[in-house]
Design an enzyme around this catalytic site. Structure first.
Site, short mmCIF file in Angstrom:
data_model
loop_
_atom_site.label_atom_id
_atom_site.label_comp_id
_atom_site.label_asym_id
_atom_site.label_seq_id
_atom_site.Cartn_x
_atom_site.Cartn_y
_atom_site.Cartn_z
N LYS A 119 17.55 -7.54 34.61
CA LYS A 119 16.97 -8.79 35.11
C LYS A 119 15.62 -9.04 34.43
O LYS A 119 15.32 -10.16 34.02
CB LYS A 119 16.82 -8.73 36.63
CG LYS A 119 18.18 -8.86 37.31
CD LYS A 119 18.16 -8.55 38.79
CE LYS A 119 19.59 -8.55 39.32
NZ LYS A 119 19.71 -8.18 40.72
N GLN B 16 15.95 -5.98 45.23
CA GLN B 16 17.21 -5.36 44.77
C GLN B 16 17.87 -4.57 45.91
O GLN B 16 17.24 -3.71 46.52
CB GLN B 16 16.92 -4.45 43.56
CG GLN B 16 18.15 -3.87 42.93
CD GLN B 16 19.05 -4.95 42.31
OE1 GLN B 16 18.60 -5.84 41.61
NE2 GLN B 16 20.34 -4.86 42.57
N ASP C 278 18.21 -15.50 45.03
CA ASP C 278 19.57 -14.96 45.16
C ASP C 278 20.47 -15.89 45.96
O ASP C 278 21.69 -15.72 45.97
CB ASP C 278 19.51 -13.59 45.89
CG ASP C 278 19.42 -12.44 44.91
OD1 ASP C 278 19.95 -12.57 43.79
OD2 ASP C 278 18.84 -11.39 45.27
#
Ligand code: NAP
Length: 280
Positions: free
Chosen positions: A52, A96, A119
C-alpha cells in the site's frame, strides 16, 4: 475466443491517470496524505502495508506509516487513530486488519469518520452504498466494477450471482451490482443447489476462499466470471476460487489469479484516498 480480463494492465492505467490528478492537486498546493496503521507482527499484514505504501509512492500520495507493537493497549491504538483523525494532512486512514486479538477492532474502526474511511467499511459508507448514494466503496468490489466497465460488461438486466457474503467483498459486491441494475443472487455456505444457481449466472463473482472450487459444470456457456479468491493450490501455488483451466474455454470473459482482481484492490484504495481528499 475467451477474453482474459487483465487487472494488472487496468490497474497500471488507472494509477497513471491518478498520478496526473494527484500531481495537479500538488501544483495547486494540496498534498494528499494516507495514514497506514499496522499493529503487531502479522507477516501477511506487513506485506499488504508495504504494498500500500509502495502504491502511494507510485502515484504521489504521501503515506504516513505508524507501527505499534503487538502489546499495544486499546488506549494506545485509540489515541493514535484520534490523532490521525484530527490531522488536516491526512485524508484517509487505514487500519490494517486483523488486529491482535486483545484489541477491540470495532471500537478502533469506529473512530475513523466516514470522510476518512478509505476502506469503505464503516456503517455510514456501507449504508450509503445500500441506498445508492455517494459514498466510499470497499476497494475490492469497487475494483471488480471497474474491471467490468473496462471490458464493456454492463450489468443492467443481467443475472448476477455473487458467491460469498463477507462484509468486505460479497455484500458490497452484491449492492454494487444491484445499483448497476443487475438481478442479483447472493450465495453462501448454506445455499442449496449452488451448482444450479451459479450455472444461471450471466455474471458470476466468486469470493469464498476455496481453491479452484468453481468448476466448468457450475458456469453458464458465455458467462463473465470474476474470481476474487486468493488461495493456494495443492502445490502451494497462488490460485483463485475458480478452476481457471476447466472454466476458461466455456466462458466469454474471466479474470486470472494472479493478475485479475488482486492488482485492482490497492489501486482502488489509492483512488478512494484521492476521492476523500477532493471532498475534504
Ligand atoms: P470470508 O470472509 O471468509 O467469506 C467467505 C464467504 O464464502 C462466506 O460468506 C462463506 O459463507 C462463503 N463460503 C465459504 N465456503 C463456501 C462454500 N463451500 N460454498 C458456498 N459459500 C461458501 O472471505 P472474504 O474475506 O470475502 O474473501 C474471499 C476470498 O477472496 C479469499 O480467498 C480472500 O483471500 C480473497 N480476497 C481477495 C482480495 C483481493 O484483493 N483479490 C481481497 C479480499 C479477499 P458463510 O457466510 O455462510 O460462512
Amino acid at each position: 475466443m475467451t477474453k482474459i480480463m487483465d487487472g494488472k494492465a487496468l490497474a497500471a492505467k488507472l494509477r497513471a491517470e491518478l498520478k496526473e490528478k494527484v500531481a495537479a492537486l500538488k501544483e495547486g498546493g494540496k498534498e494528499i496524505g494516507l495514514a497506514v496503521v499496522l499493529i503487531g507482527d502479522d507477516q501477511a499484514s506487513k506485506v499488504y502495508v508495504r504494498n500500500k505504501i509502495k502504491g502511494c509512492e507510485e502515484v504521489g500520495i504521501r503515506s504516513y506509516s505508524f507501527n505499534l507493537p503487538a502489546s499495544a493497549s486499546q488506549r494506545d491504538a485509540e489515541n493514535l487513530v484520534k490523532e490521525l483523525v484530527a490531522s488536516d494532512n491526512i485524508h484517509g486512514i487505514l487500519v490494517q486488519l486483523p488486529l491482535p486479538s486483545h484489541l477491540d477492532e470495532q471500537a478502533i474502526l469506529k473512530l475513523i469518520p466516514p470522510a476518512k474511511d478509505v476502506d469503505g467499511f464503516c456503517a455510514q459508507n456501507v449504508g450509503n452504498l445500500a441506498m445508492n448514494r455517494e459514498t466510499i466503496v470497499a476497494c475490492t468490489p469497487f475494483g471488480v466494477m471497474k474491471l467490468l466497465e473496462e471490458y464493456g460488461v454492463d450489468p443492467r438486466g443481467k443475472n448476477a450471482v455473487v458467491l460469498g457474503r463477507s462484509n468486505i467483498v460479497g455484500k458490497p459486491m452484491a449492492m454494487l451490482l444491484l445499483n448497476a441494475d443487475a438481478t442479483v443472487t447472493v450465495c453462501h455456505s448454506k445455499t442449496k443447489n449452488l451448482k444450479e444457481v451459479c450455472a444461471g449466472a450471466d455474471i458470476l463473482v466468486v469470493a469464498i476462499g476455496r481453491a479452484k472450487f468453481v468448476t466448468a459444470d457450475m458456469v453458464k456457456e458465455g458467462a463473465v466470471v470474476v474470481d476474487v479468491g486468493m488461495d493456494r493450490d495443492e502445490n502451494g501455488k497462488l490460485c483463485g476460487d475458480v478452476d481457471f483451466e476447466s472454466v476458461k474455454d466455456k466462458v466469454s470473459m474471466i479474470t486470472p489469479v494472479p493478475g485479475g482482481v488482486g492488482p485492482m484492490t490497492i489501486t482502488m484504495l489509492l483512488y478512494n484516498t484521492y476521492i476523500t481528499a477532493m471532498r475534504g
